[in-house]
Design a protein around this motif. Structure first.
Motif, PDB file in Angstrom:
ATOM      1  N   ILE A 105      26.630-106.882 -55.134  1.00 13.40           N
ATOM      2  CA  ILE A 105      27.750-105.953 -55.368  1.00 13.40           C
ATOM      3  C   ILE A 105      28.562-106.411 -56.574  1.00 13.40           C
ATOM      4  CG2 ILE A 105      29.944-105.115 -54.433  1.00 13.40           C
ATOM      5  CD1 ILE A 105      28.563-105.189 -51.650  1.00 13.40           C
ATOM      6  N   ILE A 106      28.869-107.690 -56.630  1.00 13.81           N
ATOM      7  CA  ILE A 106      29.640-108.235 -57.751  1.00 13.81           C
ATOM      8  C   ILE A 106      28.850-108.103 -59.055  1.00 13.81           C
ATOM      9  CG2 ILE A 106      30.637-110.355 -58.710  1.00 13.81           C
ATOM     10  CD1 ILE A 106      31.270-111.156 -55.771  1.00 13.81           C
ATOM     11  N   GLN A 107      27.566-108.419 -59.008  1.00 12.30           N
ATOM     12  CA  GLN A 107      26.738-108.312 -60.207  1.00 12.30           C
ATOM     13  C   GLN A 107      26.627-106.861 -60.678  1.00 12.30           C
ATOM     14  OE1 GLN A 107      23.123-110.715 -60.411  1.00 12.30           O
ATOM     15  NE2 GLN A 107      23.871-111.888 -58.647  1.00 12.30           N
ATOM     16  N   ASP A 108      26.477-105.920 -59.741  1.00 15.03           N
ATOM     17  CA  ASP A 108      26.417-104.500 -60.116  1.00 15.03           C
ATOM     18  C   ASP A 108      27.724-104.032 -60.744  1.00 15.03           C
ATOM     19  OD1 ASP A 108      23.802-104.314 -59.225  1.00 15.03           O
ATOM     20  OD2 ASP A 108      24.339-103.417 -57.288  1.00 15.03           O
TER      21      ASP A 108
ATOM     22  N   ILE B  41      35.952-109.425 -60.751  1.00 14.70           N
ATOM     23  CA  ILE B  41      35.442-108.459 -61.726  1.00 14.70           C
ATOM     24  C   ILE B  41      36.532-107.460 -62.101  1.00 14.70           C
ATOM     25  CG2 ILE B  41      33.703-106.685 -62.176  1.00 14.70           C
ATOM     26  CD1 ILE B  41      32.631-109.614 -61.986  1.00 14.70           C
ATOM     27  N   ARG B  42      37.287-106.999 -61.123  1.00 12.20           N
ATOM     28  CA  ARG B  42      38.387-106.060 -61.408  1.00 12.20           C
ATOM     29  C   ARG B  42      39.423-106.698 -62.321  1.00 12.20           C
ATOM     30  NH1 ARG B  42      37.963-105.269 -55.647  1.00 12.20           N
ATOM     31  NH2 ARG B  42      36.635-103.457 -55.276  1.00 12.20           N
ATOM     32  N   THR B  43      39.750-107.958 -62.062  1.00 14.11           N
ATOM     33  CA  THR B  43      40.722-108.670 -62.904  1.00 14.11           C
ATOM     34  C   THR B  43      40.177-108.844 -64.319  1.00 14.11           C
ATOM     35  OG1 THR B  43      41.570-109.851 -60.965  1.00 14.11           O
ATOM     36  CG2 THR B  43      42.053-110.804 -63.142  1.00 14.11           C
ATOM     37  N   ALA B  44      38.932-109.241 -64.434  1.00 11.60           N
ATOM     38  CA  ALA B  44      38.311-109.423 -65.755  1.00 11.60           C
ATOM     39  C   ALA B  44      38.320-108.121 -66.535  1.00 11.60           C
ATOM     40  CB  ALA B  44      36.884-109.943 -65.596  1.00 11.60           C
ATOM     41  N   GLU B  45      38.043-107.026 -65.857  1.00 10.98           N
ATOM     42  CA  GLU B  45      38.038-105.722 -66.533  1.00 10.98           C
ATOM     43  C   GLU B  45      39.433-105.356 -67.035  1.00 10.98           C
ATOM     44  OE1 GLU B  45      36.607-101.171 -65.657  1.00 10.98           O
ATOM     45  OE2 GLU B  45      37.389-102.340 -63.981  1.00 10.98           O
ATOM     46  N   MET B  46      40.456-105.591 -66.233  1.00 10.88           N
ATOM     47  CA  MET B  46      41.826-105.263 -66.634  1.00 10.88           C
ATOM     48  C   MET B  46      42.250-106.033 -67.873  1.00 10.88           C
ATOM     49  SD  MET B  46      44.124-104.772 -63.177  1.00 10.88           S
ATOM     50  CE  MET B  46      44.718-106.402 -63.359  1.00 10.88           C
ATOM     51  N   LEU B  47      41.739-107.263 -68.015  1.00  7.71           N
ATOM     52  CA  LEU B  47      42.167-108.129 -69.110  1.00  7.71           C
ATOM     53  C   LEU B  47      41.199-108.158 -70.278  1.00  7.71           C
ATOM     54  CD1 LEU B  47      43.457-111.127 -66.982  1.00  7.71           C
ATOM     55  CD2 LEU B  47      44.768-109.237 -67.962  1.00  7.71           C
ATOM     56  N   ASP B  48      40.164-107.328 -70.245  1.00  9.82           N
ATOM     57  CA  ASP B  48      39.153-107.306 -71.306  1.00  9.82           C
ATOM     58  C   ASP B  48      38.517-108.677 -71.517  1.00  9.82           C
ATOM     59  OD1 ASP B  48      39.455-104.561 -71.845  1.00  9.82           O
ATOM     60  OD2 ASP B  48      41.180-104.962 -73.122  1.00  9.82           O
TER      61      ASP B  48
ATOM     62  N   GLU C  88      28.082-102.522 -64.572  1.00 10.05           N
ATOM     63  CA  GLU C  88      28.715-101.220 -64.851  1.00 10.05           C
ATOM     64  C   GLU C  88      29.837-101.343 -65.878  1.00 10.05           C
ATOM     65  OE1 GLU C  88      30.043 -99.919 -61.033  1.00 10.05           O
ATOM     66  OE2 GLU C  88      27.995 -99.597 -60.290  1.00 10.05           O
ATOM     67  N   ARG C  89      30.439-102.526 -65.969  1.00 10.21           N
ATOM     68  CA  ARG C  89      31.585-102.743 -66.855  1.00 10.21           C
ATOM     69  C   ARG C  89      31.204-103.512 -68.118  1.00 10.21           C
ATOM     70  NH1 ARG C  89      32.805-102.167 -61.717  1.00 10.21           N
ATOM     71  NH2 ARG C  89      34.829-101.347 -61.080  1.00 10.21           N
ATOM     72  N   ASP C  90      29.907-103.686 -68.369  1.00  7.53           N
ATOM     73  CA  ASP C  90      29.434-104.441 -69.537  1.00  7.53           C
ATOM     74  C   ASP C  90      30.070-105.820 -69.618  1.00  7.53           C
ATOM     75  OD1 ASP C  90      27.679-102.463 -70.438  1.00  7.53           O
ATOM     76  OD2 ASP C  90      29.285-101.431 -71.509  1.00  7.53           O
ATOM     77  N   LEU C  91      30.092-106.511 -68.501  1.00 14.25           N
ATOM     78  CA  LEU C  91      30.673-107.835 -68.390  1.00 14.25           C
ATOM     79  C   LEU C  91      29.551-108.842 -68.185  1.00 14.25           C
ATOM     80  CD1 LEU C  91      33.373-109.408 -68.082  1.00 14.25           C
ATOM     81  CD2 LEU C  91      33.221-108.933 -65.642  1.00 14.25           C
TER      82      LEU C  91
ATOM     83  N   LEU D  39      23.210-114.247 -65.220  1.00  9.49           N
ATOM     84  CA  LEU D  39      22.925-113.314 -64.127  1.00  9.49           C
ATOM     85  C   LEU D  39      23.008-111.867 -64.581  1.00  9.49           C
ATOM     86  CD1 LEU D  39      24.951-115.066 -61.289  1.00  9.49           C
ATOM     87  CD2 LEU D  39      22.517-115.294 -61.825  1.00  9.49           C
ATOM     88  N   VAL D  40      23.970-111.581 -65.447  1.00 10.82           N
ATOM     89  CA  VAL D  40      24.191-110.223 -65.964  1.00 10.82           C
ATOM     90  C   VAL D  40      24.549-110.344 -67.438  1.00 10.82           C
ATOM     91  CG1 VAL D  40      25.651-108.149 -65.812  1.00 10.82           C
ATOM     92  CG2 VAL D  40      25.057-109.397 -63.726  1.00 10.82           C
ATOM     93  N   GLY D  41      23.975-109.467 -68.260  1.00 14.98           N
ATOM     94  CA  GLY D  41      24.390-109.386 -69.656  1.00 14.98           C
ATOM     95  C   GLY D  41      23.578-110.185 -70.644  1.00 14.98           C
ATOM     96  N   HIS D  42      22.307-110.403 -70.359  1.00 14.04           N
ATOM     97  CA  HIS D  42      21.439-111.151 -71.283  1.00 14.04           C
ATOM     98  C   HIS D  42      21.534-110.611 -72.711  1.00 14.04           C
ATOM     99  CE1 HIS D  42      19.604-112.110 -67.399  1.00 14.04           C
ATOM    100  NE2 HIS D  42      19.178-113.216 -67.974  1.00 14.04           N
ATOM    101  N   GLU D  43      21.657-109.315 -72.829  1.00 16.89           N
ATOM    102  CA  GLU D  43      21.656-108.665 -74.143  1.00 16.89           C
ATOM    103  C   GLU D  43      22.995-108.812 -74.877  1.00 16.89           C
ATOM    104  OE1 GLU D  43      23.295-105.823 -71.185  1.00 16.89           O
ATOM    105  OE2 GLU D  43      21.611-107.218 -71.181  1.00 16.89           O
ATOM    106  N   MET D  44      23.999-109.384 -74.227  1.00 15.40           N
ATOM    107  CA  MET D  44      25.330-109.489 -74.840  1.00 15.40           C
ATOM    108  C   MET D  44      25.741-110.924 -75.142  1.00 15.40           C
ATOM    109  SD  MET D  44      27.412-106.627 -72.619  1.00 15.40           S
ATOM    110  CE  MET D  44      26.881-107.214 -71.012  1.00 15.40           C
ATOM    111  N   LEU D  45      24.821-111.864 -75.100  1.00 14.98           N
ATOM    112  CA  LEU D  45      25.159-113.276 -75.239  1.00 14.98           C
ATOM    113  C   LEU D  45      25.691-113.665 -76.613  1.00 14.98           C
ATOM    114  CD1 LEU D  45      22.254-114.973 -73.251  1.00 14.98           C
ATOM    115  CD2 LEU D  45      24.592-114.510 -72.488  1.00 14.98           C
TER     116      LEU D  45
END
Length: 116
Positions: A79-82, A57-64, A86-89, A15-21
């Motif tokens: 909203i979740i996908q955006d 998403i906030r939890t994932a960002e905090m834990l890298d 924004e966080r490169d997740l 859904l998000v991050g095709h370029e980071m697979l």
């Protein structure tokens, strides 16, 4: 293992991050309780969850965390996908239930990390 490998194993939709697979992942955590996720060792991890809200998403960002995978066919809203974008997740969705998804990844060599 890379996120691309995980995506193939789980027959997941990106859904998000095709370029980071091609990012490496070393461990996985499966939970719908973000308090449990916060106790998880997080180096190059993926998070499998059926909880579909911005707190994931906030939890994932905090834990890298590298990638969030929504199980049971859960589809995160725009909203979740955006937020993830924004966080490169990376965000994936899979039709597998949590237990099956974790089992498939475990059999492929991806293990859980130590509890902190």
């Amino acid at each position: 293992m890379t996120v691309r490998d995980v995506q193939k194993i789980l027959d997941a939709k990106v859904l998000v991050g095709h370029e980071m697979l091609d990012k490496d992942v070393r461990t996985a955590c499966g939970s719908d309780m973000m308090s449990d996720v916060l106790a998880f060792s997080k180096d190059h991890s993926i998070l499998l969850t059926g909880l579909c809200n911005p707190q994931v998403i906030r939890t994932a960002e905090m834990l890298d965390i590298v990638c969030v995978i929504f199980v049971r066919g859960k589809h995160p809203d725009d909203i979740i996908q955006d937020m993830a974008r924004e966080r490169d997740l990376i965000v994936l969705e899979t039709p597998h239930r949590m237990f099956s998804a974790c089992g498939l990844l475990y059999m492929a060599g991806l293990h859980g990390g130590a509890m902190s």
